[in-house]
Design an enzyme around this catalytic site. Structure first.
Site, PDB file in Angstrom:
ATOM      1  N   ASN A  73       0.841  -1.190   0.000  1.00 25.26           N
ATOM      2  CA  ASN A  73       0.000   0.000   0.000  1.00 25.26           C
ATOM      3  C   ASN A  73       0.883   1.249   0.000  1.00 25.26           C
ATOM      4  OD1 ASN A  73      -1.931   1.934   0.413  1.00 25.26           O
ATOM      5  ND2 ASN A  73      -2.447   1.289   2.512  1.00 25.26           N
ATOM      6  N   LYS A  75      -0.120   4.277  -0.073  1.00 25.18           N
ATOM      7  CA  LYS A  75      -0.799   5.419   0.564  1.00 25.18           C
ATOM      8  C   LYS A  75      -0.532   6.683  -0.282  1.00 25.18           C
ATOM      9  CE  LYS A  75      -0.183   3.017   4.886  1.00 25.18           C
ATOM     10  NZ  LYS A  75       0.083   3.021   6.310  1.00 25.18           N
ATOM     11  N   HIS A 168      -9.446   0.281   5.031  1.00 25.79           N
ATOM     12  CA  HIS A 168      -8.192   0.619   5.720  1.00 25.79           C
ATOM     13  C   HIS A 168      -8.477   1.574   6.881  1.00 25.79           C
ATOM     14  CE1 HIS A 168      -4.175   2.209   6.477  1.00 25.79           C
ATOM     15  NE2 HIS A 168      -3.731   1.083   5.919  1.00 25.79           N
ATOM     16  N   GLU A 240      -5.498  -5.695  10.810  1.00 20.84           N
ATOM     17  CA  GLU A 240      -4.662  -4.506  11.000  1.00 20.84           C
ATOM     18  C   GLU A 240      -4.911  -3.925  12.400  1.00 20.84           C
ATOM     19  OE1 GLU A 240      -6.182  -1.008   9.195  1.00 20.84           O
ATOM     20  OE2 GLU A 240      -4.237  -0.113   8.837  1.00 20.84           O
TER      21      GLU A 240
HETATM   22  P1  PGA Z   1       3.022  -0.097   7.807  1.00 14.58           P
HETATM   23  O1  PGA Z   1       1.546   0.165   7.201  1.00 14.58           O
HETATM   24  O2  PGA Z   1       3.488  -1.409   7.244  1.00 14.58           O
HETATM   25  O3  PGA Z   1       3.843   1.062   7.341  1.00 14.58           O
HETATM   26  O4  PGA Z   1       2.884  -0.150   9.291  1.00 14.58           O
HETATM   27  C1  PGA Z   1       0.627  -0.881   7.207  1.00 14.58           C
HETATM   28  C2  PGA Z   1      -0.774  -0.439   6.883  1.00 14.58           C
HETATM   29  O5  PGA Z   1      -1.025   0.731   6.619  1.00 14.58           O
HETATM   30  O6  PGA Z   1      -1.686  -1.276   6.897  1.00 14.58           O
END
Ligand code: PGA
Length: 327
Positions: A73, A75, A168, A240
Site C-alpha cells: 500500500n 498510501k 483501511h 490490522e
Molecule cells: P506499515 O503500514 O506497514 O507502514 O505499518 C501498514 C498499513 O497501513 O496497513
C-alpha cells in the site's frame, strides 16, 4: 498452510519433470531383445505421451493453486510521475530477480493512488497485480452516477486493476467510513470482477477494554454479508491492529496475530461455511518488515501481508516475499 500445499505441488512437478527426462532413455536401454523396433517405438511414444499429459495437468494444477498474498500500500507516499516510474522500475527488477518457485508461491499486488493506477499498470511487470487503495468515495454506488469526483469499480477495472483495498484504518478513522459503506463497496467490487483486500482492525482503547475480537467480528460480519457465495477466493482479509501501524508503532506479537487470525477464520467458518474459510486468505498488516516477517510467515493462519513502509523499498519487499515463499 497454503505454502505447504504450494511446496508439495512444486516438489511433485519437479519430480515429474525429472522422470520425464529420465524415462525414455531408461525404457530404450532396457528393452528386451525379443521386442522388435516398432513395438519399442510405439511403447516409448505412448509412455512419452502419458508423461506429457501428466505434466500438463500438474502445470495447470500448480498455477491455479491459491497463492500467498502480499499487498503493498503506497498510501500517499509517492507524489510525482518521476518517482512512480522509479518505483516501478525497482519493482520490475526485484520481481525479475526472484526464483520461479518464489514467484509461483506469491501473488504480489501494488496499490498506488488512483491517479497513477493506469501508469503503474502500463509499466509494471505483468505478473504483478495492481489494486486501487479505495473506490466509490461518495455514498456508495449511485445508479444514476451523480457522484462528482467518485471513482467507480468499472473505472478501476478498465485500467487493468484487479484488486481494490477497502476498509483501511486511514479511511475508517480519519474519514469516518462505516462498515455499511465498506460492505456496499465490497459488493460492487466483487460484482465488477475485482478482488477485495478487506482491512479490519481495532483501536488501542478497544484492545485495552478487551473489545478487540468483538470489534473485529462486527467489522468482518457486516463485510461477509456482502460477499456472494463462491466469491471468497477473491477476498483477502487483512488484520490490522491500528495501534501497530506506522512510524514508531509496536508491531502486534506473532502469537497474538495467530490467535486473532485463527479466530477470524473460525468466524467465517461458522458464519459462512468451511469452503469460504478455506478460500479466503487471512493476512496480517502493521509494521511488517524484512526482519520480523519470518515470525509471522511461519504462522498457520497468516497467508500473507499488507505492507506500508517496507513495501516502498524493493530490497525489503524482496526479502519479505522470499521469507513468505519459503515458510
Ligand atoms: P506499515 O503500514 O506497514 O507502514 O505499518 C501498514 C498499513 O497501513 O496497513
Amino acid at each position: 498452510m497454503v505454502t505447504n500445499l504450494m511446496t508439495q505441488r512444486w516438489a511433485l512437478l519437479t519430480f515429474i519433470l525429472r522422470s520425464s527426462l529420465f524415462f525414455p532413455s531408461f525404457s530404450s536401454s532396457t528393452e528386451p531383445a525379443i521386442l522388435n523396433s516398432t513395438v519399442v517405438l510405439l511403447f516409448t511414444m505412448t509412455i512419452t505421451l502419458l508423461q506429457l499429459v501428466i505434466l500438463l495437468v500438474c502445470v495447470t494444477w500448480s498455477s491455479t493453486a491459491t497463492k500467498l498474498f502480499i499487498g503493498a500500500n503506497w498510501k500517499c507516499s509517492i507524489e510525482s510521475v518521476e518517482d512512480v516510474d522509479r518505483q516501478v522500475e525497482g519493482l520490475n527488477e526485484m520481481w525479475s530477480s526472484l526464483d520461479q518457485a518464489e514467484k509461483d508461491a506469491i501473488e504480489l499486488c501494488i496499490n498506488p493512488p488512483f491517479v497513477y493506477l493506469d501508469r503503474v499498470r502500463a509499466k509494471l511487470h505483468k505478473e504483478i497485480s495492481v489494486g486501487s487503495q479505495n473506490a466509490l468515495d461518495a455514498r456508495g454506488h449511485s445508479p444514476d452516477r451523480r457522484n462528482t469526483g467518485a471513482t467507480t469499480m468499472a473505472m478501476i477495472r478498465s485500467v487493468g486493476s484487479e484488486w481494490v483495498l477497502l476498509g483501511h484504518s486511514d479511511r475508517r478513522n480519519n474519514l469516518g467510513e462505516k462498515d455499511k459503506l465498506i460492505a456496499t463497496k465490497i459488493r460492487a467490487a466483487l460484482d465488477e470482477g475485482l478482488g477485495v483486500t478487506l482491512t479490519i482492525g481495532e483501536l488501542k482503547w478497544q484492545r485495552n477494554m478487551g473489545l478487540a475480537l468483538r470489534t473485529l467480528r462486527k467489522q468482518l460480519g457486516v463485510a461477509a454479508a456482502a460477499v456472494p457465495e463462491g466469491k471468497w477466493e477473491s477476498v483477502v482479509v487483512a488484520y490490522e491492529p491500528v495501534w501497530a501501524v506506522g512510524e514508531g508503532a509496536t508491531p502486534c506479537s506473532p502469537e497474538e496475530a495467530q490467535r486473532v487470525n485463527a479466530a477470524l477464520r473460525k468466524f467465517i467458518h461458522d458464519k459462512v461455511g468451511p469452503e469460504a474459510a478455506k478460500a479466503c486468505r487471512f493476512t496480517y498488516t502493521g509494521s511488517v518488515n524484512e526482519i520480523n516477517a519470518a515470525a509471522y510467515a511461519a504462522l498457520a493462519d497468516v497467508d500473507g501481508f499488507v505492507v506500508g513502509r517496507a513495501g516502498l523499498d524493493p530490497v525489503k519487499l524482496k526479502s519479505i516475499i522470499q521469507t513468505l515463499a519459503s515458510s
